[in-house]
Design an enzyme around this catalytic site. Sequence first.
Site, PDB file in Angstrom:
ATOM      1  N   LYS A   1      34.854  43.387  46.636  1.00 28.72           N
ATOM      2  CA  LYS A   1      33.505  42.892  46.360  1.00 28.72           C
ATOM      3  C   LYS A   1      32.491  43.392  47.385  1.00 28.72           C
ATOM      4  O   LYS A   1      32.843  43.867  48.465  1.00 28.72           O
ATOM      5  CB  LYS A   1      33.511  41.370  46.254  1.00 28.72           C
ATOM      6  CG  LYS A   1      34.217  40.906  44.983  1.00 28.72           C
ATOM      7  CD  LYS A   1      34.108  39.422  44.706  1.00 28.72           C
ATOM      8  CE  LYS A   1      34.716  39.103  43.336  1.00 28.72           C
ATOM      9  NZ  LYS A   1      34.686  37.660  43.021  1.00 28.72           N
TER      10      LYS A   1
ATOM     11  N   ARG B   1      43.628  37.537  43.604  1.00 30.28           N
ATOM     12  CA  ARG B   1      43.338  38.429  42.480  1.00 30.28           C
ATOM     13  C   ARG B   1      42.831  39.746  43.051  1.00 30.28           C
ATOM     14  O   ARG B   1      41.784  39.772  43.721  1.00 30.28           O
ATOM     15  CB  ARG B   1      42.292  37.775  41.567  1.00 30.28           C
ATOM     16  CG  ARG B   1      41.935  38.572  40.320  1.00 30.28           C
ATOM     17  CD  ARG B   1      40.888  37.807  39.511  1.00 30.28           C
ATOM     18  NE  ARG B   1      40.557  38.458  38.255  1.00 30.28           N
ATOM     19  CZ  ARG B   1      39.641  39.415  38.108  1.00 30.28           C
ATOM     20  NH1 ARG B   1      38.953  39.829  39.184  1.00 30.28           N
ATOM     21  NH2 ARG B   1      39.404  39.947  36.915  1.00 30.28           N
TER      22      ARG B   1
END
Length: 283
Positions: free
Chosen positions: A220, A259
């Site tokens: 991210k 994840r």
Amino acid sequence: MLTLPIAGLPRDRCVVMGVVNVTPDSFSDGGRWFDPGAAVEHGLELVRQGADLVDVGGESTRPGALPVDRDEELRRVVPVVRRLAEAGVVVSVDTMWAETAEASLEAGAAIVNDVSGGRADPRMVPLVAAAGVPFVVMHWRAHSPSMQQHTEYADVLEDVLAELGEQLRTVVDGGVAPERIVVDPGLGFSKTGEQNWTLLAHLDRFAALGHPLLVAASRKGFLGALLADEVGPRPVGERDDATAAISTVSAMAGAWGVRVHEPRRSADAVRVVARLRAEASDG
């Protein structure tokens, strides 16, 4: 560490969830796995690299992404879910929409991972409750086009915990068994980079909610900003070492799962943490 009643998943360490984006506009891979055959092969490769289960999604949830027609999402996701499940892979479906979740469960998915935590589609919670499957409830405030317009918090940690707690009560009141609920702090969803770091520094507070905890930090933007140089943020594909560091931190905090887009490093990391925990308990 809390676990889920799903056959085939480890119960003695943090689980590694691999990501398959069947989308043309993923922030991570830019549509490399948009073709169903390529998506299936990628999912199998993620398992070979150490993923314990695979999360299949057909709608990008990156900031600014546009929604996908329901028929298109079904077309993208269901064949991939079915073929991976037939190959013996534990599959999670990443969707906010009950129609896609239902079709994916019929195709063999074992988990519903809803980034809206049941808020986007009022049919989702009743569906999951009736199906009796695990349900990932993420902290969420708004859909992708406007999510980053909703980053104002009096205290990001306390506000996110309170809002997530309210959504958990709604999901339980809707009939979902508490032992089948997974919580996700929603890193990057209506959060600034600094706010993400604040939440990561207090994962123990999320683990204390009494449900398995999923942490989804992989590749991210806040990691790219942390690793920036004079050229700019670290490119998306070069953030996997930092992602593995977050996986280590998450496993140490007692997370049920992480994840990730590249499983091998995180699979190694969670095994190291599990070995150290076993040594400490034996001592």
